[in-house]
Design an enzyme around this catalytic site. Structure first.
Site, PDB file in Angstrom:
ATOM      1  N   ASN A   8     -64.188   7.712 -29.517  1.00 55.38           N
ATOM      2  CA  ASN A   8     -63.511   8.723 -28.714  1.00 55.38           C
ATOM      3  C   ASN A   8     -64.421   9.062 -27.528  1.00 55.38           C
ATOM      4  OD1 ASN A   8     -62.169  10.884 -27.646  1.00 55.38           O
ATOM      5  ND2 ASN A   8     -62.484  12.261 -29.387  1.00 55.38           N
ATOM      6  N   TRP A   9     -64.093   8.487 -26.388  1.00 48.92           N
ATOM      7  CA  TRP A   9     -64.943   8.696 -25.203  1.00 48.92           C
ATOM      8  C   TRP A   9     -64.650  10.023 -24.501  1.00 48.92           C
ATOM      9  CZ3 TRP A   9     -64.608   3.085 -22.753  1.00 48.92           C
ATOM     10  CH2 TRP A   9     -65.404   2.222 -23.525  1.00 48.92           C
ATOM     11  N   LYS A  10     -63.666  10.737 -24.956  1.00 48.51           N
ATOM     12  CA  LYS A  10     -63.319  12.036 -24.368  1.00 48.51           C
ATOM     13  C   LYS A  10     -63.243  11.909 -22.836  1.00 48.51           C
ATOM     14  CE  LYS A  10     -65.369  14.139 -28.383  1.00 48.51           C
ATOM     15  NZ  LYS A  10     -65.953  15.271 -29.027  1.00 48.51           N
ATOM     16  N   HIS A  97     -56.573  16.456 -31.869  1.00 51.48           N
ATOM     17  CA  HIS A  97     -58.025  16.639 -31.822  1.00 51.48           C
ATOM     18  C   HIS A  97     -58.319  18.123 -31.605  1.00 51.48           C
ATOM     19  CE1 HIS A  97     -62.197  16.462 -30.542  1.00 51.48           C
ATOM     20  NE2 HIS A  97     -62.245  15.283 -31.143  1.00 51.48           N
ATOM     21  N   GLU A 171     -61.992  16.032 -39.273  1.00 51.66           N
ATOM     22  CA  GLU A 171     -63.117  16.412 -38.421  1.00 51.66           C
ATOM     23  C   GLU A 171     -63.320  17.925 -38.498  1.00 51.66           C
ATOM     24  OE1 GLU A 171     -63.850  13.539 -34.924  1.00 51.66           O
ATOM     25  OE2 GLU A 171     -62.254  14.887 -34.333  1.00 51.66           O
ATOM     26  N   GLY A 177     -69.978  17.306 -32.492  1.00 49.25           N
ATOM     27  CA  GLY A 177     -70.989  17.461 -31.448  1.00 49.25           C
ATOM     28  C   GLY A 177     -72.134  18.402 -31.791  1.00 49.25           C
ATOM     29  N   SER A 213     -70.322  14.237 -35.596  1.00 56.27           N
ATOM     30  CA  SER A 213     -71.766  13.940 -35.621  1.00 56.27           C
ATOM     31  C   SER A 213     -72.127  12.681 -36.406  1.00 56.27           C
ATOM     32  CB  SER A 213     -72.540  15.150 -36.153  1.00 56.27           C
ATOM     33  OG  SER A 213     -72.388  16.239 -35.274  1.00 56.27           O
ATOM     34  N   GLY A 234     -67.699  10.241 -31.496  1.00 58.27           N
ATOM     35  CA  GLY A 234     -67.721  10.763 -30.134  1.00 58.27           C
ATOM     36  C   GLY A 234     -69.001  10.339 -29.436  1.00 58.27           C
ATOM     37  N   GLY A 235     -69.987  11.224 -29.405  1.00 58.72           N
ATOM     38  CA  GLY A 235     -71.240  11.013 -28.677  1.00 58.72           C
ATOM     39  C   GLY A 235     -71.874   9.646 -28.912  1.00 58.72           C
TER      40      GLY A 235
HETATM   41  P1  PGA Z   1     -69.002  13.647 -32.145  1.00 52.55           P
HETATM   42  O1  PGA Z   1     -67.447  13.822 -31.778  1.00 52.55           O
HETATM   43  O2  PGA Z   1     -69.153  12.318 -32.830  1.00 52.55           O
HETATM   44  O3  PGA Z   1     -69.711  13.702 -30.821  1.00 52.55           O
HETATM   45  O4  PGA Z   1     -69.373  14.772 -33.053  1.00 52.55           O
HETATM   46  C1  PGA Z   1     -66.441  13.407 -32.652  1.00 52.55           C
HETATM   47  C2  PGA Z   1     -65.083  13.765 -32.090  1.00 52.55           C
HETATM   48  O5  PGA Z   1     -64.948  14.814 -31.436  1.00 52.55           O
HETATM   49  O6  PGA Z   1     -64.107  13.014 -32.269  1.00 52.55           O
END
Ligand code: PGA
Length: 251
Positions: A8-10, A97, A171, A177, A213, A234-235
């Site tokens: 998920n590159w947001k 999300h 999630e 994050g 995370s 995500g990150g």
């Molecule tokens: P994260 O994000 O891996 O940076 O915690 C996950 C997400 O929001 O899908």
């Protein structure tokens, strides 16, 4: 069942950055995608979808969107329909999300409609659910998850005959994050419950994935928890080395 790795590159990578990433790591992605045991999905911002889909056409890497309109067509300035996503080559789409629930005020009813739209156009929905820290502390997790899943599972059950697969991503908001991952015993309880809940309501095949995370140090332990079939990242998906390290863990 294949393990699913969803990036998920947001709004972190621009159009140019997404294209450059796909181009630089195309051969590496081809190799990563070759394993029959996994499915990799990259979810960039809307403008890069079609371009990434072209880049990965000859590979097993799939492209997904980060949201979709709840409407089919019409005067909805700024929105993108499920049909458009399908035409741009999206195989998956994230809905619900916590960031779209928060910043775009997406409700459980919106998510139900979005899910129906995606199912109509054969785009696999990745439905995100999860409780806030407050809900977690007050031990309301199952209540919240039940509420978030009720309409969407009903929508899936109603479409049983023509859809192949759906994905639920658990999630917890307090893990996104933050660098904090729930205790594994807690995840075991959650995923056992999610598995029962999904099998109770629908006969369609599904994958349950975890997000929040995830990195190369915890991916293996998380993937070894019963009923966890993949990860929403995500990150750690923004950098090829950290993303591929997660994908290459032993599970
Ligand atoms: P994260 O994000 O891996 O940076 O915690 C996950 C997400 O929001 O899908």
């Amino acid at each position: 069942m294949k393990k699913l790795f969803v990036a998920n590159w947001k709004m972190q990578k621009t159009f140019d950055a997404s294209r450059a990433f796909a181009c630089t790591y195309l051969e590496n992605f081809k190799l990563l995608g070759q394993s029959e045991h996994r499915q990799i999905v990259l979810c960039p911002s809307f403008p890069a979808l079609s371009n990434l889909n072209q880049s990965f056409k000859e590979t097993n890497i799939k492209v997904g969107a980060q949201t979709v309109s709840r409407h089919n067509k019409g005067a909805y300035t700024g929105q993108v329909s499920a049909q458009s996503l399908a035409e741009a080559g999206c195989a998956y789409c994230i809905i619900g999300h916590s960031e779209t629930r928060k910043y775009q005020h997406e409700s459980n009813i919106d998510i139900e409609h979005k899910c129906k739209e995606l199912l109509k156009h054969n785009v696999t929905p990745i439905i995100c659910v999860g409780e806030s820290r407050k809900n977690f502390e007050q031990q309301q997790t199952f209540e919240i998850l039940e509420e978030q899943l009720a309409l969407v599972l009903q929508a899936i059950a109603d479409h049983n005959h023509d859809i192949e697969h759906f994905v639920i991503a658990y999630e917890p908001l307090w893990a996104i994050g933050t660098g904090v991952v729930p205790e594994y015993t807690y995840l075991e309880q959650i995923f056992t419950w999610l598995y029962k809940e999904c099998t109770k309501h629908t006969q369609t095949s599904f994958s349950l994935i975890y997000g929040g995370s995830v990195d190369a140090t915890n991916a293996q332990d998380i993937l070894n928890i019963a009923h966890i079939n993949g990860l929403l990242i995500g990150g750690a998906s923004l950098d090829f080395d950290s993303f591929s390290a997660i994908i290459n863990t032993d599970y």
